[in-house]
Design a protein around this motif. Structure first.
Motif, PDB file in Angstrom:
ATOM      1  N   PRO A 149       0.808  -1.232   0.000  1.00  0.00           N
ATOM      2  CA  PRO A 149       0.000   0.000   0.000  1.00  0.00           C
ATOM      3  C   PRO A 149       0.836   1.276   0.000  1.00  0.00           C
ATOM      4  O   PRO A 149       0.341   2.319  -0.451  1.00  0.00           O
ATOM      5  CB  PRO A 149      -0.835  -0.126   1.281  1.00  0.00           C
ATOM      6  CG  PRO A 149      -0.096  -1.109   2.140  1.00  0.00           C
ATOM      7  CD  PRO A 149       0.563  -2.053   1.189  1.00  0.00           C
ATOM      8  N   ASP A 150       2.071   1.212   0.488  1.00  0.00           N
ATOM      9  CA  ASP A 150       2.918   2.414   0.477  1.00  0.00           C
ATOM     10  C   ASP A 150       3.182   2.883  -0.950  1.00  0.00           C
ATOM     11  O   ASP A 150       3.102   4.084  -1.243  1.00  0.00           O
ATOM     12  CB  ASP A 150       4.245   2.141   1.188  1.00  0.00           C
ATOM     13  CG  ASP A 150       4.091   2.058   2.700  1.00  0.00           C
ATOM     14  OD1 ASP A 150       3.023   2.476   3.201  1.00  0.00           O
ATOM     15  OD2 ASP A 150       5.022   1.586   3.374  1.00  0.00           O
ATOM     16  N   ILE A 151       3.514   1.940  -1.839  1.00  0.00           N
ATOM     17  CA  ILE A 151       3.734   2.304  -3.242  1.00  0.00           C
ATOM     18  C   ILE A 151       2.430   2.809  -3.853  1.00  0.00           C
ATOM     19  O   ILE A 151       2.405   3.830  -4.538  1.00  0.00           O
ATOM     20  CB  ILE A 151       4.281   1.103  -4.042  1.00  0.00           C
ATOM     21  CG1 ILE A 151       5.723   0.783  -3.613  1.00  0.00           C
ATOM     22  CG2 ILE A 151       4.230   1.394  -5.551  1.00  0.00           C
ATOM     23  CD1 ILE A 151       6.348  -0.376  -4.362  1.00  0.00           C
ATOM     24  N   TYR A 152       1.338   2.113  -3.573  1.00  0.00           N
ATOM     25  CA  TYR A 152       0.042   2.494  -4.143  1.00  0.00           C
ATOM     26  C   TYR A 152      -0.326   3.921  -3.742  1.00  0.00           C
ATOM     27  O   TYR A 152      -0.647   4.761  -4.603  1.00  0.00           O
ATOM     28  CB  TYR A 152      -1.038   1.515  -3.667  1.00  0.00           C
ATOM     29  CG  TYR A 152      -2.414   1.808  -4.220  1.00  0.00           C
ATOM     30  CD1 TYR A 152      -2.848   1.229  -5.404  1.00  0.00           C
ATOM     31  CD2 TYR A 152      -3.280   2.686  -3.548  1.00  0.00           C
ATOM     32  CE1 TYR A 152      -4.107   1.511  -5.916  1.00  0.00           C
ATOM     33  CE2 TYR A 152      -4.532   2.975  -4.054  1.00  0.00           C
ATOM     34  CZ  TYR A 152      -4.943   2.386  -5.236  1.00  0.00           C
ATOM     35  OH  TYR A 152      -6.185   2.682  -5.748  1.00  0.00           O
ATOM     36  N   ASP A 153      -0.272   4.219  -2.463  1.00  0.00           N
ATOM     37  CA  ASP A 153      -0.700   5.535  -1.969  1.00  0.00           C
ATOM     38  C   ASP A 153       0.212   6.645  -2.479  1.00  0.00           C
ATOM     39  O   ASP A 153      -0.253   7.729  -2.864  1.00  0.00           O
ATOM     40  CB  ASP A 153      -0.728   5.543  -0.445  1.00  0.00           C
ATOM     41  CG  ASP A 153      -1.818   4.638   0.131  1.00  0.00           C
ATOM     42  OD1 ASP A 153      -2.781   4.330  -0.610  1.00  0.00           O
ATOM     43  OD2 ASP A 153      -1.698   4.229   1.296  1.00  0.00           O
ATOM     44  N   THR A 154       1.528   6.384  -2.478  1.00  0.00           N
ATOM     45  CA  THR A 154       2.473   7.409  -2.917  1.00  0.00           C
ATOM     46  C   THR A 154       2.303   7.691  -4.409  1.00  0.00           C
ATOM     47  O   THR A 154       2.342   8.853  -4.834  1.00  0.00           O
ATOM     48  CB  THR A 154       3.921   6.976  -2.629  1.00  0.00           C
ATOM     49  OG1 THR A 154       4.041   6.604  -1.250  1.00  0.00           O
ATOM     50  CG2 THR A 154       4.893   8.113  -2.910  1.00  0.00           C
TER      51      THR A 154
ATOM     52  N   CYS B 254       8.483   7.558  -2.644  1.00  0.00           N
ATOM     53  CA  CYS B 254       7.985   6.249  -3.058  1.00  0.00           C
ATOM     54  C   CYS B 254       9.017   5.160  -2.794  1.00  0.00           C
ATOM     55  O   CYS B 254      10.196   5.327  -3.131  1.00  0.00           O
ATOM     56  CB  CYS B 254       7.628   6.270  -4.541  1.00  0.00           C
ATOM     57  SG  CYS B 254       6.758   4.780  -5.092  1.00  0.00           S
ATOM     58  N   PRO B 255       8.623   4.038  -2.201  1.00  0.00           N
ATOM     59  CA  PRO B 255       9.566   2.921  -2.030  1.00  0.00           C
ATOM     60  C   PRO B 255      10.125   2.445  -3.362  1.00  0.00           C
ATOM     61  O   PRO B 255       9.438   2.470  -4.382  1.00  0.00           O
ATOM     62  CB  PRO B 255       8.712   1.837  -1.372  1.00  0.00           C
ATOM     63  CG  PRO B 255       7.589   2.573  -0.713  1.00  0.00           C
ATOM     64  CD  PRO B 255       7.305   3.750  -1.605  1.00  0.00           C
ATOM     65  N   ASP B 256      11.367   2.010  -3.346  1.00  0.00           N
ATOM     66  CA  ASP B 256      12.051   1.481  -4.521  1.00  0.00           C
ATOM     67  C   ASP B 256      11.845  -0.030  -4.529  1.00  0.00           C
ATOM     68  O   ASP B 256      12.436  -0.739  -3.718  1.00  0.00           O
ATOM     69  CB  ASP B 256      13.541   1.850  -4.438  1.00  0.00           C
ATOM     70  CG  ASP B 256      14.330   1.431  -5.670  1.00  0.00           C
ATOM     71  OD1 ASP B 256      14.076   0.333  -6.188  1.00  0.00           O
ATOM     72  OD2 ASP B 256      15.194   2.198  -6.107  1.00  0.00           O
ATOM     73  N   ASN B 257      11.008  -0.511  -5.445  1.00  0.00           N
ATOM     74  CA  ASN B 257      10.699  -1.937  -5.419  1.00  0.00           C
ATOM     75  C   ASN B 257      10.291  -2.418  -6.811  1.00  0.00           C
ATOM     76  O   ASN B 257       9.777  -1.648  -7.621  1.00  0.00           O
ATOM     77  CB  ASN B 257       9.560  -2.237  -4.435  1.00  0.00           C
ATOM     78  CG  ASN B 257       9.645  -3.627  -3.836  1.00  0.00           C
ATOM     79  OD1 ASN B 257      10.439  -4.461  -4.283  1.00  0.00           O
ATOM     80  ND2 ASN B 257       8.834  -3.892  -2.824  1.00  0.00           N
TER      81      ASN B 257
END
Length: 484
Positions: free
Chosen positions: A213-218, A243-246
Motif C-alpha cells: 500500500p505504500d507504493i500504491y498511496d504514494t 515512493c519505495p524502490d521496489n
C-alpha cells in the motif's frame, strides 16, 4: 492490449558502451536499430495499441528522436525524475489508464531485451491473453535450458483451473550459484524470469494496494501532483522521492495468489552483460565476435568491440575487450557480472566516464570533445536541421566557431548573420549569443573555447525551446560530472 515499455534502466553491466546519460536500450547492439527501437517494432501488429513509454526525464529527447526515426507515435510518455524500480513505474501507468477509463490489458516489457522469433512471441501473447482476461497475472518465463547464474528463476506447478499451457507460479528463486542452477535445469519445470508481464490495469492496482500500500498511496498522490503537457506526463519529483524502490516481482508477483507463467521460447535474451551479448551475436570459426577495426590472432571465444582505434588481440580465450574514445574495459567472460561493481567504484571516484561518452547528445544535436587543456577546449558540434541552441551567455569563456559543413545562423548580441562552409566568427565573453541551423542538412562546426573556466555550468539561458531554463549548477549537478 497496451504495451508499456519500461526504459528507465542504466545498463551499467555493458559499460563502457552503455552510459547513464545514454544507456544500452538506446544503442544499436544487435542490428541496425537500437534495442528500444526493436522493442517498438515487434509490437506493431493487429490488436496492439500504440505504446506507453516510461523513461527518465533526461532521456525524453532520445526517446522522441528514436520514435520519430521509425515514424511511430506513443499514447503517452511518463517521465520519471529518477528511478524507483518497476513497481512504481507500472503503478503510475495503470493509475493513469484507469483514471482515463482505459482499463486495458497491459503488456509490460523492458526496452532493452532481444527476441528473435516474432511468431513465437505472438503465440505466447495469445495464450497469456486468455489467462489475463480471466484475471490472472501472467509472467513470461523462458525455459531454463542451461545453468545460467545471471537470471532469477521461477518454479512452476500445474493448476487445472488455468488454461492449457499455462502453469501456476509456485516459487520465485533469486539468482542461484552454478550448482543450484544446474539442479534446476535437471529437475525441469523451471523458467528464467524474463521481466515481461501481462495483466489488466485494475487487477495490478488491486493486488498492489493489497500487498504494498505504500507504493500504491504514494503513486496515487504523485499522479495527482504531476504535470501533463500533451502526451507527456512529468511525474512530481517531491512526491515520487517518497515512493519505495521496489520491483513488480517483490511488490506484487511473489505475494499474489494470481501469478501464473506462460512459456516463452522465442530466442529471448536480456543482453544484461557482455557474455550474454556474445551469446546472441554471430561468431567466426573460432567463436569470436568482433565489431569495429579489430584484428584477432590465435584467440577463441572472445568478444572484441572497437570504436575507432585499431584493436589487436593475440592468444586470448574467453576475454571481453571493449574500446571507446575515453575508456577501455578488459574482462574474462566469466567475470563480466563484476562490471557493475566497477561502475560503482568509478562513480565513487567522481569519474565522468560513467555518465557520458565524449560525444554528448542534446535535443538539438550533439557535441564531441576533441581536445582540452588548462584554458582551452575544442568541440565538434552537430546541429540538426531546423534545430537551435538556447539564447545564452558565458561569464568566463569566449568561443570561436568555424563552419565545417552546412549553414549557421549566428546571433551575437544585436547582430544576426549567416555563415557557410569555411567561414568563422568570434563570440566574446559575456555576449548574448545563439547558434541555429536554418538549412536542410546537419550543421557541423568546430568550436574553440578559451577562458579561465570552461565548465558546462557557465551558462545563463535567456530563451530555450526545450524548456531548459536553469543552469546545470542550479539543478545541483556537479562540475566534475558534466565537464565532458
Amino acid at each position: 492490449m497496451i504495451p508499456v515499455i519500461l526504459s528507465g534502466g542504466s545498463g551499467s553491466r555493458l559499460w563502457p558502451l552503455s552510459r547513464k546519460q545514454f544507456p544500452k536500450q538506446f544503442l544499436a547492439l544487435t542490428g541496425e536499430h537500437t534495442l528500444f527501437q526493436q522493442t517498438l517494432e515487434r509490437l506493431v501488429f493487429e490488436g496492439m495499441q500504440a505504446p506507453i513509454v516510461v523513461c527518465n526525464k533526461d532521456h525524453k529527447f532520445i526517446v522522441q528522436e528514436q520514435l520519430s526515426a521509425l515514424n511511430l507515435e506513443t499514447q503517452a510518455i511518463l517521465m520519471e525524475p529518477f528511478g524507483r524500480n518497476t513497481a512504481p513505474a507500472v503503478a503510475m501507468t495503470a493509475m493513469k489508464l484507469v483514471n482515463e477509463g482505459c482499463d486495458e490489458l497491459m503488456l509490460v516489457l523492458p526496452a532493452d531485451h532481444v527476441i528473435d522469433d516474432q511468431k513465437a512471441l505472438q503465440r505466447a501473447l495469445a495464450l497469456a491473453t486468455v489467462a489475463a482476461e480471466r484475471g490472472e497475472m501472467v509472467l513470461f518465463g523462458v525455459p531454463a535450458t542451461k545453468p545460467e547464474t545471471g537470471y532469477g528463476y521461477i518454479r512452476s506447478s500445474q493448476d487445472a483451473l488455468l488454461p492449457e499451457g499455462v502453469a501456476r507460479v509456485a516459487q520465485f528463486v533469486e539468482k542461484p550459484d552454478e550448482k543450484r542452477a544446474t539442479e534446476f535445469v535437471r529437475a525441469g519445470g523451471y523458467f528464467w524470469n524474463s521481466g515481461m508481464f501481462l495483466f489488466r490495469a485494475s487487477r495490478f492496482l488491486e493486488e498492489l494496494k493489497k500487498h504494498d500500500p505504500d507504493i500504491y498511496d504514494t503513486c496515487l498522490l504523485a499522479l495527482e501532483r504531476s504535470d501533463e503537457q500533451g502526451d507527456t506526463l512529468s511525474i512530481d519529483e517531491a512526491t515520487f522521492a517518497c515512493c519505495p524502490d521496489n520491483s513488480i516481482d517483490y511488490a506484487v508477483m511473489e505475494k499474489t495468489q494470481r501469478a501464473c507463467v506462460v512459456p516463452l521460447s522465442a530466442g529471448w535474451s536480456d543482453v544484461g552483460c557482455w557474455s550474454s551479448l556474445w551469446d546472441v551475436h554471430e561468431k567466426d570459426d573460432n567463436g569470436n565476435v568482433t565489431k569495429g577495426d579489430v584484428v584477432v590472432q590465435d584467440s577463441r571465444n572472445c568478444m572484441i568491440h572497437g570504436n575507432g582505434k585499431l584493436v589487436s588481440v593475440i592468444g586470448l580465450e574467453n576475454i571481453v575487450v571493449v574500446e571507446t574514445k575515453d575508456a577501455m574495459m578488459i574482462a574474462h567472460k566469466d567475470k563480466v557480472q563484476g562490471v557493475k561493481q566497477m561502475v560503482n567504484t568509478l562513480d565513487k571516484q567522481g569519474r565522468s566516464e560513467t555518465q557520458n561518452h565524449l560525444e554528448v547528445y542534446r535535443p538539438w544535436g550533439s557535441y564531441d570533445s576533441v581536445d582540452m587543456g588548462g584554458r582551452f577546449q575544442v568541440k565538434h558540434i552537430t546541429v540538426k536541421p531546423g534545430a537551435s541552441l538556447s539564447l545564452q551567455m558565458h561569464h568566463h569563456r569566449a568561443e570561436h566557431w568555424i563552419v565545417v559543413s552546412g549553414t549557421a545562423e549566428v546571433t551575437c548580441d544585436e547582430n544576426v548573420f549567416l555563415l557557410t562552409e569555411n567561414q568563422s566568427t568570434y563570440i566574446p565573453i559575456a555576449s548574448i549569443h545563439r547558434l541555429r541551423n536554418p538549412g536542410k542538412i546537419p550543421l557541423e562546426i568546430i568550436e574553440v573555447q578559451s577562458g579561465s573556466y570552461l565548465g558546462e555550468d557557465d551558462i545563463e539561458r535567456f530563451e530555450d525551446v526545450y524548456g531548459r531554463t536553469s543552469t546545470p549548477m542550479e539543478r545541483g549537478v556537479s562540475v566534475k560530472t558534466i565537464a565532458q
